[in-house]
Design a protein around this motif. Structure first.
Motif, PDB file in Angstrom:
ATOM      1  N   GLU A  20      -5.093  10.214   5.592  1.00 46.38           N
ATOM      2  CA  GLU A  20      -3.928  10.657   4.815  1.00 46.38           C
ATOM      3  C   GLU A  20      -3.106  11.740   5.512  1.00 46.38           C
ATOM      4  N   GLU A  21      -3.744  12.813   5.954  1.00 45.23           N
ATOM      5  CA  GLU A  21      -2.995  13.918   6.562  1.00 45.23           C
ATOM      6  C   GLU A  21      -2.336  13.492   7.868  1.00 45.23           C
ATOM      7  N   GLU A  22      -3.061  12.702   8.675  1.00 47.28           N
ATOM      8  CA  GLU A  22      -2.499  12.251   9.949  1.00 47.28           C
ATOM      9  C   GLU A  22      -1.279  11.352   9.722  1.00 47.28           C
ATOM     10  N   ILE A  23      -1.366  10.458   8.727  1.00 48.96           N
ATOM     11  CA  ILE A  23      -0.240   9.559   8.439  1.00 48.96           C
ATOM     12  C   ILE A  23       0.967  10.362   7.979  1.00 48.96           C
ATOM     13  N   ARG A  24       0.738  11.318   7.092  1.00 49.31           N
ATOM     14  CA  ARG A  24       1.846  12.135   6.592  1.00 49.31           C
ATOM     15  C   ARG A  24       2.510  12.904   7.736  1.00 49.31           C
ATOM     16  N   LEU A  26       2.435  12.130  10.946  1.00 49.75           N
ATOM     17  CA  LEU A  26       3.094  11.159  11.828  1.00 49.75           C
ATOM     18  C   LEU A  26       4.472  10.787  11.296  1.00 49.75           C
ATOM     19  N   LEU A  27       4.562  10.508  10.002  1.00 48.39           N
ATOM     20  CA  LEU A  27       5.834  10.128   9.380  1.00 48.39           C
ATOM     21  C   LEU A  27       6.824  11.292   9.378  1.00 48.39           C
ATOM     22  N   GLU A  28       6.307  12.513   9.430  1.00 46.44           N
ATOM     23  CA  GLU A  28       7.157  13.704   9.465  1.00 46.44           C
ATOM     24  C   GLU A  28       7.761  13.920  10.841  1.00 46.44           C
ATOM     25  N   LYS A  29       6.956  13.642  11.892  1.00 44.28           N
ATOM     26  CA  LYS A  29       7.332  14.057  13.246  1.00 44.28           C
ATOM     27  C   LYS A  29       8.064  13.013  14.060  1.00 44.28           C
ATOM     28  N   GLU A  30       7.855  11.713  13.767  1.00 41.80           N
ATOM     29  CA  GLU A  30       8.448  10.698  14.640  1.00 41.80           C
ATOM     30  C   GLU A  30       8.865   9.450  13.867  1.00 41.80           C
ATOM     31  N   THR A  31       9.666   8.644  14.529  1.00 38.24           N
ATOM     32  CA  THR A  31      10.019   7.335  13.982  1.00 38.24           C
ATOM     33  C   THR A  31       8.833   6.402  14.183  1.00 38.24           C
ATOM     34  N   VAL A  32       8.308   5.898  13.090  1.00 35.71           N
ATOM     35  CA  VAL A  32       7.076   5.106  13.137  1.00 35.71           C
ATOM     36  C   VAL A  32       7.403   3.625  12.953  1.00 35.71           C
ATOM     37  N   THR A  33       6.853   2.807  13.829  1.00 37.66           N
ATOM     38  CA  THR A  33       6.939   1.360  13.650  1.00 37.66           C
ATOM     39  C   THR A  33       5.731   0.918  12.826  1.00 37.66           C
ATOM     40  N   PHE A  34       5.978   0.237  11.718  1.00 41.34           N
ATOM     41  CA  PHE A  34       4.910  -0.197  10.826  1.00 41.34           C
ATOM     42  C   PHE A  34       5.117  -1.667  10.498  1.00 41.34           C
ATOM     43  N   TYR A 214      -3.294   3.329  12.031  1.00 41.11           N
ATOM     44  CA  TYR A 214      -3.513   3.812  10.672  1.00 41.11           C
ATOM     45  C   TYR A 214      -3.232   2.703   9.661  1.00 41.11           C
ATOM     46  N   GLY A 215      -3.824   2.861   8.489  1.00 40.32           N
ATOM     47  CA  GLY A 215      -3.613   1.890   7.421  1.00 40.32           C
ATOM     48  C   GLY A 215      -3.303   2.571   6.108  1.00 40.32           C
ATOM     49  N   LEU A 216      -2.451   1.923   5.321  1.00 35.55           N
ATOM     50  CA  LEU A 216      -2.046   2.464   4.033  1.00 35.55           C
ATOM     51  C   LEU A 216      -1.882   1.310   3.056  1.00 35.55           C
ATOM     52  N   THR A 217      -2.502   1.408   1.893  1.00 40.90           N
ATOM     53  CA  THR A 217      -2.317   0.356   0.888  1.00 40.90           C
ATOM     54  C   THR A 217      -1.623   0.933  -0.331  1.00 40.90           C
ATOM     55  N   PHE A 218      -0.941   0.055  -1.048  1.00 38.91           N
ATOM     56  CA  PHE A 218      -0.278   0.488  -2.272  1.00 38.91           C
ATOM     57  C   PHE A 218      -0.732  -0.362  -3.440  1.00 38.91           C
ATOM     58  N   LYS A 219      -0.468   0.162  -4.621  1.00 39.20           N
ATOM     59  CA  LYS A 219      -0.968  -0.458  -5.841  1.00 39.20           C
ATOM     60  C   LYS A 219      -0.365  -1.839  -6.034  1.00 39.20           C
ATOM     61  N   LEU A 220      -1.164  -2.731  -6.565  1.00 38.87           N
ATOM     62  CA  LEU A 220      -0.647  -4.025  -6.976  1.00 38.87           C
ATOM     63  C   LEU A 220       0.160  -3.823  -8.255  1.00 38.87           C
ATOM     64  N   LEU A 221       1.127  -4.695  -8.489  1.00 49.16           N
ATOM     65  CA  LEU A 221       1.983  -4.578  -9.665  1.00 49.16           C
ATOM     66  C   LEU A 221       1.219  -5.107 -10.878  1.00 49.16           C
ATOM     67  N   THR A 222       0.730  -4.169 -11.696  1.00 49.93           N
ATOM     68  CA  THR A 222      -0.072  -4.557 -12.857  1.00 49.93           C
ATOM     69  C   THR A 222       0.462  -3.903 -14.122  1.00 49.93           C
ATOM     70  N   THR A 223       0.057  -4.449 -15.254  1.00 46.27           N
ATOM     71  CA  THR A 223       0.406  -3.866 -16.548  1.00 46.27           C
ATOM     72  C   THR A 223      -0.515  -2.680 -16.828  1.00 46.27           C
ATOM     73  N   SER A 224      -0.238  -1.971 -17.925  1.00 44.84           N
ATOM     74  CA  SER A 224      -1.079  -0.843 -18.322  1.00 44.84           C
ATOM     75  C   SER A 224      -2.498  -1.304 -18.654  1.00 44.84           C
ATOM     76  N   GLU A 225      -2.663  -2.604 -18.920  1.00 48.03           N
ATOM     77  CA  GLU A 225      -3.986  -3.154 -19.214  1.00 48.03           C
ATOM     78  C   GLU A 225      -4.689  -3.677 -17.966  1.00 48.03           C
ATOM     79  N   GLY A 226      -4.047  -3.520 -16.803  1.00 47.49           N
ATOM     80  CA  GLY A 226      -4.668  -3.933 -15.551  1.00 47.49           C
ATOM     81  C   GLY A 226      -4.422  -5.374 -15.152  1.00 47.49           C
TER      82      GLY A 226
END
Length: 408
Positions: A20-24, A26-34, A214-226
């Protein structure tokens, strides 16, 4: 400008990060290709993909370079992640057709101009691999014991996991390695169901090249019931207007559960978080205003401002808030076809409200069809010219899906 990592975290996208800290930093200091990968297993992107598209747009707006991988090679195998059964095998021709459709859709959201984003197809390097060389150069870095403990495989072991699918993780990891070597791509992003595959790529780059990735995942689009969002009785909510009309797309978001409004506004629009929080805090009848804003903003992003305006006017015309009735979804049918009458099941198929007569019967049996506000319970009902007023007839499926029939 705020660090894009903080923006993604504030809006609720981020689920897991390898560093987490390294990714943050990296995104602060340089243009990142992802990169984010999309297997063309259908001829359109759907709303589940749109979360990933939104992340790409946020990243590009912050000055980073997206790579959209079209999985022409990986789609030949099929990702077992999140699946209880093996995916249907697709032909190379169909995969290529689907890939072309994806390319057109991506171009509406991402800037692929010179020096901007890239769109590549992993078939370019996967389809001509030498199997023995691949096993010796890539396979040696993978532990079978560790692979079997991965969530994407673990869920499938009881029902059966084919050796074909077992190779998917290696292929996706190899994608990351190729992009690292070709484009200095340091970050892979994807839905949280891709966590095991993403980690595999990060580790492969470290072992094979001695590089940092580095790897980063984001939440799947779900309802409040999951439950996963983007599904209806008639199937997925597609981004292609020929598969899901802009009006139906708008109505889907207009009718989300009250508890899901704030989350959808944060993930699927670019509204400032102050406005997201304000709209998301509305209660009772006022929450309908927030739902209108959500539906309009998401439809505008996907289908453009003109279609969003038309969908909103149609919805308001139907539900009593004023608006343009001419925007209501409509099918024009020659008057002569009703001279001797048309049975209701045929009419449902003609208008697209039912894909088959059996589905039409089920709709009527469940009390889900009205004609001119009269509930229909007769499968054999025949619609005649006398049923039209000023050449128009209104069908309603369920509580919210309206469709007008016009005589021509």
């Amino acid at each position: 400008m705020a660090n894009v990592y903080d923006i993604l975290r504030e809006r609720g996208y981020i689920e897991q990060a390898t560093h987490e800290e390294e990714i943050r930093e990296l995104l602060e200091k340089e243009t990142v290709t992802f990169y984010i990968g999309f297997d063309p297993t259908a001829d359109s992107l759907h709303v589940g993909h749109f979360i990933q598209v939104m992340v790409m747009m946020h990243m590009q707006r912050a000055g980073h370079r997206p790579i959209a991988i079209i999985g022409g090679g990986t789609a030949m195998v099929g990702d077992p992640s999140g699946k209880t059964d093996m995916r249907k095998m697709l032909t190379r021709e169909l995969i290529e057709e689907n890939a072309q459709s994806f390319k057109k859709q991506f171009s509406r959201f991402i800037d692929f101009g010179p020096g901007k984003a890239l769109m590549v197809n992993n078939a370019d390097w996967l389809m001509n691999l030498n199997y023995i060389e691949f096993l010796r150069d890539i396979g040696k870095h993978f532990s079978v014991n560790r692979m079997l403990s991965a969530e994407c495989f673990k869920n499938r072991l009881e029902r059966g996991l084919s050796f074909l699918e077992f190779n998917y993780m290696l292929m996706q990891a190899y994608d990351f390695l190729e992009l690292y070597k070709r484009y200095n791509c340091k970050l892979q992003m994807g839905g949280n169901d891709q966590w095991s595959n993403i980690i595999a790529g990060v580790e492969l780059i470290r072992r094979a090249e001695g590089g940092s990735a580095y790897g980063l995942t984001f939440k799947l689009l779900t309802t409040s019931e999951g439950k996963k969002m983007g599904k209806t009785e008639s199937g997925a909510i597609w981004l292609d207007p020929a598969k899901t009309s802009p009006y139906d797309f708008y109505q889907y978001w207009r009718n989300v559960d009250d508890r899901d409004v704030k989350n959808c506004l944060a993930l699927l629009t670019f509204l400032p978080m102050e406005e997201v929080n304000r709209l998301g805090s509305l209660q009772d009848a006022e929450i309908n205003r927030a739902k209108e804003v959500l539906a309009y903003e998401v439809t505008k992003l996907v289908h453009g401002e003109e279609e969003a305006e038309k969908a909103q006017k149609a919805a308001r015309a139907l539900f009593g808030s004023g608006g343009d009735a001419a925007s209501i979804p409509c099918t024009e049918i020659p008057q002569a076809r009703f001279t001797g009458g048309m049975d209701i099941l045929t009419l449902l198929m003609e208008t697209g409200l039912a894909p088959s007569k059996s589905e039409g019967r089920r709709l009527i049996q469940q009390g889900g069809l009205t004609v001119n506000e009269n509930k229909i319970d007769d499968f054999n009902l025949v619609i005649n010219l006398d049923d039209f007023a000023d050449g128009k007839l209104m069908l309603r499926k369920g509580k919210k899906v309206y469709h007008q029939v016009k005589l021509v």
